[in-house]
Design an enzyme around this catalytic site. Structure first.
Site, PDB file in Angstrom:
ATOM      1  N   GLY A   1      -9.177  37.772   7.374  1.00 48.02           N
ATOM      2  CA  GLY A   1      -8.774  36.763   6.392  1.00 48.02           C
ATOM      3  C   GLY A   1      -7.723  35.818   6.942  1.00 48.02           C
ATOM      4  O   GLY A   1      -7.817  34.586   6.806  1.00 48.02           O
TER       5      GLY A   1
ATOM      6  N   HIS B   1     -10.806  31.062  27.933  1.00 48.36           N
ATOM      7  CA  HIS B   1     -11.931  30.186  27.562  1.00 48.36           C
ATOM      8  C   HIS B   1     -11.655  29.302  26.356  1.00 48.36           C
ATOM      9  O   HIS B   1     -12.121  28.172  26.305  1.00 48.36           O
ATOM     10  CB  HIS B   1     -13.182  31.021  27.278  1.00 48.36           C
ATOM     11  CG  HIS B   1     -13.751  31.657  28.505  1.00 48.36           C
ATOM     12  ND1 HIS B   1     -14.962  32.325  28.519  1.00 48.36           N
ATOM     13  CD2 HIS B   1     -13.281  31.734  29.781  1.00 48.36           C
ATOM     14  CE1 HIS B   1     -15.206  32.781  29.741  1.00 48.36           C
ATOM     15  NE2 HIS B   1     -14.204  32.445  30.523  1.00 48.36           N
TER      16      HIS B   1
ATOM     17  N   ARG C   1     -15.185  21.983  25.765  1.00 43.55           N
ATOM     18  CA  ARG C   1     -15.522  22.731  24.545  1.00 43.55           C
ATOM     19  C   ARG C   1     -14.315  22.833  23.618  1.00 43.55           C
ATOM     20  O   ARG C   1     -14.452  22.733  22.386  1.00 43.55           O
ATOM     21  CB  ARG C   1     -16.024  24.122  24.935  1.00 43.55           C
ATOM     22  CG  ARG C   1     -17.307  24.020  25.751  1.00 43.55           C
ATOM     23  CD  ARG C   1     -17.587  25.246  26.581  1.00 43.55           C
ATOM     24  NE  ARG C   1     -18.757  25.034  27.438  1.00 43.55           N
ATOM     25  CZ  ARG C   1     -19.064  25.825  28.459  1.00 43.55           C
ATOM     26  NH1 ARG C   1     -18.313  26.869  28.756  1.00 43.55           N
ATOM     27  NH2 ARG C   1     -20.132  25.559  29.187  1.00 43.55           N
TER      28      ARG C   1
ATOM     29  N   CYS D   1      -3.128  40.673   9.303  1.00 46.46           N
ATOM     30  CA  CYS D   1      -3.424  41.162   7.953  1.00 46.46           C
ATOM     31  C   CYS D   1      -4.112  42.509   8.120  1.00 46.46           C
ATOM     32  O   CYS D   1      -4.041  43.105   9.202  1.00 46.46           O
ATOM     33  CB  CYS D   1      -4.246  40.151   7.146  1.00 46.46           C
ATOM     34  SG  CYS D   1      -5.940  39.890   7.691  1.00 46.46           S
ATOM     35  N   GLY D   2      -4.745  43.028   7.086  1.00 42.70           N
ATOM     36  CA  GLY D   2      -5.342  44.358   7.194  1.00 42.70           C
ATOM     37  C   GLY D   2      -6.385  44.426   8.298  1.00 42.70           C
ATOM     38  O   GLY D   2      -6.352  45.290   9.167  1.00 42.70           O
ATOM     39  N   THR D   3      -7.337  43.500   8.238  1.00 41.04           N
ATOM     40  CA  THR D   3      -8.397  43.459   9.250  1.00 41.04           C
ATOM     41  C   THR D   3      -8.158  42.402  10.327  1.00 41.04           C
ATOM     42  O   THR D   3      -8.803  42.442  11.377  1.00 41.04           O
ATOM     43  CB  THR D   3      -9.739  43.090   8.590  1.00 41.04           C
ATOM     44  OG1 THR D   3      -9.569  41.811   7.951  1.00 41.04           O
ATOM     45  CG2 THR D   3     -10.172  44.131   7.581  1.00 41.04           C
ATOM     46  N   GLY D   4      -7.334  41.435  10.024  1.00 41.03           N
ATOM     47  CA  GLY D   4      -7.171  40.262  10.901  1.00 41.03           C
ATOM     48  C   GLY D   4      -8.147  39.151  10.556  1.00 41.03           C
ATOM     49  O   GLY D   4      -7.993  38.018  11.005  1.00 41.03           O
TER      50      GLY D   4
ATOM     51  N   ASP E   1       0.466  39.510   6.092  1.00 45.23           N
ATOM     52  CA  ASP E   1       0.483  39.892   4.679  1.00 45.23           C
ATOM     53  C   ASP E   1       0.906  41.363   4.609  1.00 45.23           C
ATOM     54  O   ASP E   1       1.305  41.952   5.627  1.00 45.23           O
ATOM     55  CB  ASP E   1      -0.877  39.613   3.999  1.00 45.23           C
ATOM     56  CG  ASP E   1      -1.962  40.618   4.381  1.00 45.23           C
ATOM     57  OD1 ASP E   1      -1.738  41.449   5.298  1.00 45.23           O
ATOM     58  OD2 ASP E   1      -3.050  40.578   3.762  1.00 45.23           O
TER      59      ASP E   1
ATOM     60  N   ARG F   1     -14.637  23.710  32.857  1.00 46.39           N
ATOM     61  CA  ARG F   1     -15.729  23.512  31.895  1.00 46.39           C
ATOM     62  C   ARG F   1     -15.321  23.862  30.460  1.00 46.39           C
ATOM     63  O   ARG F   1     -15.940  23.390  29.505  1.00 46.39           O
ATOM     64  CB  ARG F   1     -16.959  24.317  32.315  1.00 46.39           C
ATOM     65  CG  ARG F   1     -16.808  25.818  32.176  1.00 46.39           C
ATOM     66  CD  ARG F   1     -17.995  26.565  32.767  1.00 46.39           C
ATOM     67  NE  ARG F   1     -17.960  28.001  32.487  1.00 46.39           N
ATOM     68  CZ  ARG F   1     -17.188  28.884  33.123  1.00 46.39           C
ATOM     69  NH1 ARG F   1     -16.341  28.487  34.060  1.00 46.39           N
ATOM     70  NH2 ARG F   1     -17.258  30.173  32.831  1.00 46.39           N
ATOM     71  N   HIS F   2     -14.311  24.680  30.335  1.00 53.53           N
ATOM     72  CA  HIS F   2     -13.879  25.095  28.994  1.00 53.53           C
ATOM     73  C   HIS F   2     -13.109  23.999  28.262  1.00 53.53           C
ATOM     74  O   HIS F   2     -13.051  24.000  27.032  1.00 53.53           O
ATOM     75  CB  HIS F   2     -13.036  26.367  29.074  1.00 53.53           C
ATOM     76  CG  HIS F   2     -13.764  27.498  29.725  1.00 53.53           C
ATOM     77  ND1 HIS F   2     -14.859  28.090  29.148  1.00 53.53           N
ATOM     78  CD2 HIS F   2     -13.574  28.107  30.923  1.00 53.53           C
ATOM     79  CE1 HIS F   2     -15.307  29.039  29.947  1.00 53.53           C
ATOM     80  NE2 HIS F   2     -14.553  29.058  31.036  1.00 53.53           N
TER      81      HIS F   2
HETATM   82  C1  RB5 Z   1      -5.426  42.831   1.727  1.00 54.95           C
HETATM   83  O1  RB5 Z   1      -5.710  43.938   0.946  1.00 54.95           O
HETATM   84  C2  RB5 Z   1      -6.540  42.584   2.729  1.00 54.95           C
HETATM   85  O2  RB5 Z   1      -7.639  42.057   2.074  1.00 54.95           O
HETATM   86  C3  RB5 Z   1      -6.058  41.675   3.836  1.00 54.95           C
HETATM   87  O3  RB5 Z   1      -4.966  42.246   4.468  1.00 54.95           O
HETATM   88  C4  RB5 Z   1      -7.050  41.357   4.940  1.00 54.95           C
HETATM   89  O4  RB5 Z   1      -7.638  42.508   5.452  1.00 54.95           O
HETATM   90  C5  RB5 Z   1      -8.016  40.285   4.627  1.00 54.95           C
HETATM   91  O5  RB5 Z   1      -8.859  39.890   5.447  1.00 54.95           O
END
Ligand code: RB5
Length: 144
Positions: A71, A99, A137, A66-69, A9, A133-134
């Protein structure tokens, strides 16, 4: 050489471009699924697009940013057959391949430095699943 599908994104756009340049230099075959600017878009669309490309077998592995990875990893993991690992270190990248047999890597463009992210990508793409073993799972995950 693995075929890699990649999507992001707006929060992952800059890092995705760095990853694209890095993988092109290494001659990976790449399917770039967007987004292609910093204009605001919705990460579920892009996580799903990349995950479905991998699930259909059109790419061997996927990378979503994405910003944090967070979402975009949640979005990718909704697709049957996808095991998406959100990684913030090379150890996590190695372990999610060894794993979990992760077939999609999620990264946070606002969390990682570019050098860290590229190292994670390299480890992820070059580590084989350990099996044993993995396997049981991983099968349980896929049989939900
Ligand atoms: C977008 O602003 C932000 O919410 C998205 O990139 C991400 O971090 C969501 O998890």
């Amino acid at each position: 050489m693995k075929k890699v599908a990649i999507a992001c994104d707006h929060g992952g756009f800059k890092l995705k471009n760095e990853i694209l340049k890095h993988l092109e230099k290494k001659n990976y075959e790449i399917i770039n699924l967007g987004t292609d600017s910093e204009e605001s878009v919705d990460y579920p669309d892009y996580g799903r697009r990349c995950a479905e490309t991998v699930a259909r077998g059109e790419a061997d592995t996927g990378i979503v940013v994405c910003g944090t990875g967070i979402g975009i990893s949640i979005a990718a993991n909704k697709v049957k057959g996808i095991r998406c690992g959100l990684c913030t270190s090379r150890e996590m990248a190695e372990l999610t391949r060894l794993h979990n047999d992760a077939n999609v890597l999620a990264l946070g463009g606002r969390i990682l430095r570019v050098e860290e992210a590229l190292e994670i990508v390299d480890v992820f793409l070059n580590t084989e699943f350990e099996g044993g073993r993995h396997q049981r799972r991983v099968d349980a995950l896929d049989n939900y």
